[in-house]
Design a protein around this motif. Structure first.
Motif, PDB file in Angstrom:
ATOM      1  N   MET A   9       0.839  -1.172   0.000  1.00  0.00           N
ATOM      2  CA  MET A   9       0.000   0.000   0.000  1.00  0.00           C
ATOM      3  C   MET A   9       0.885   1.237   0.000  1.00  0.00           C
ATOM      4  O   MET A   9       1.912   1.294   0.636  1.00  0.00           O
ATOM      5  N   CYS A  10       0.436   2.234  -0.686  1.00  0.00           N
ATOM      6  CA  CYS A  10       1.182   3.480  -0.795  1.00  0.00           C
ATOM      7  C   CYS A  10       1.222   4.205   0.556  1.00  0.00           C
ATOM      8  O   CYS A  10       0.239   4.243   1.281  1.00  0.00           O
ATOM      9  N   ASP A  11       2.383   4.761   0.909  1.00  0.00           N
ATOM     10  CA  ASP A  11       2.538   5.433   2.195  1.00  0.00           C
ATOM     11  C   ASP A  11       1.656   6.661   2.335  1.00  0.00           C
ATOM     12  O   ASP A  11       1.255   7.024   3.423  1.00  0.00           O
ATOM     13  N   ASN A  12       1.348   7.330   1.223  1.00  0.00           N
ATOM     14  CA  ASN A  12       0.549   8.541   1.319  1.00  0.00           C
ATOM     15  C   ASN A  12      -0.944   8.280   1.126  1.00  0.00           C
ATOM     16  O   ASN A  12      -1.714   9.219   0.989  1.00  0.00           O
ATOM     17  N   PHE A  13      -1.352   7.023   1.100  1.00  0.00           N
ATOM     18  CA  PHE A  13      -2.770   6.682   0.965  1.00  0.00           C
ATOM     19  C   PHE A  13      -3.517   7.040   2.246  1.00  0.00           C
ATOM     20  O   PHE A  13      -3.121   6.657   3.335  1.00  0.00           O
ATOM     21  N   LYS A  14      -4.593   7.766   2.108  1.00  0.00           N
ATOM     22  CA  LYS A  14      -5.422   8.111   3.253  1.00  0.00           C
ATOM     23  C   LYS A  14      -6.835   7.608   3.001  1.00  0.00           C
ATOM     24  O   LYS A  14      -7.415   7.916   1.955  1.00  0.00           O
ATOM     25  N   PRO A  15      -7.375   6.837   3.938  1.00  0.00           N
ATOM     26  CA  PRO A  15      -8.754   6.375   3.761  1.00  0.00           C
ATOM     27  C   PRO A  15      -9.714   7.565   3.694  1.00  0.00           C
ATOM     28  O   PRO A  15      -9.491   8.585   4.343  1.00  0.00           O
ATOM     29  N   LEU A  39     -11.334   1.866   3.027  1.00  0.00           N
ATOM     30  CA  LEU A  39     -10.639   0.600   3.302  1.00  0.00           C
ATOM     31  C   LEU A  39     -11.617  -0.566   3.421  1.00  0.00           C
ATOM     32  O   LEU A  39     -11.258  -1.715   3.165  1.00  0.00           O
ATOM     33  N   ASP A  40     -12.867  -0.282   3.804  1.00  0.00           N
ATOM     34  CA  ASP A  40     -13.883  -1.315   3.983  1.00  0.00           C
ATOM     35  C   ASP A  40     -14.886  -1.360   2.837  1.00  0.00           C
ATOM     36  O   ASP A  40     -15.821  -2.147   2.864  1.00  0.00           O
ATOM     37  N   GLN A  41     -14.694  -0.546   1.830  1.00  0.00           N
ATOM     38  CA  GLN A  41     -15.678  -0.399   0.764  1.00  0.00           C
ATOM     39  C   GLN A  41     -16.002  -1.705   0.054  1.00  0.00           C
ATOM     40  O   GLN A  41     -17.170  -2.049  -0.128  1.00  0.00           O
TER      41      GLN A  41
END
Length: 82
Positions: A1-7, A64-66
């Motif tokens: 997962m990308c470090d800058n990914f924000k849910p 993240l739960d989509q």
């Protein structure tokens, strides 16, 4: 997962108050945190939040739960049609 990914919050279901509460309960039973958007105004004046008043109450989950949430909702909708 990308470090800058924000849910992000995503809408996974739109319906009336009763349907949205059922979906929210099903998701919470599967350990998915969910909340309702426009629950009160969607009941009182649904045309204010949705064109024609249909699908006025939204169920929101984390991105993240989509996928899991959409699978649960699809099973619910299949069973509802029977």
């Amino acid at each position: 997962m990308c470090d800058n990914f924000k849910p992000k919050p995503v809408i996974v279901f739109s319906g009336n108050t009763m349907e949205a509460n059922v979906v929210k309960s099903m998701l919470e039973n599967a350990s998915i945190q969910a909340f309702l958007k426009d629950e009160h105004i969607g009941s009182i004046a649904p045309w204010q939040v949705s064109a024609g008043g249909g699908g006025a109450v939204k169920v929101i989950v984390s991105s993240l739960d989509q996928q899991e949430a959409e699978e649960i909702i699809a099973r619910y909708e299949r069973n509802e049609d029977q």
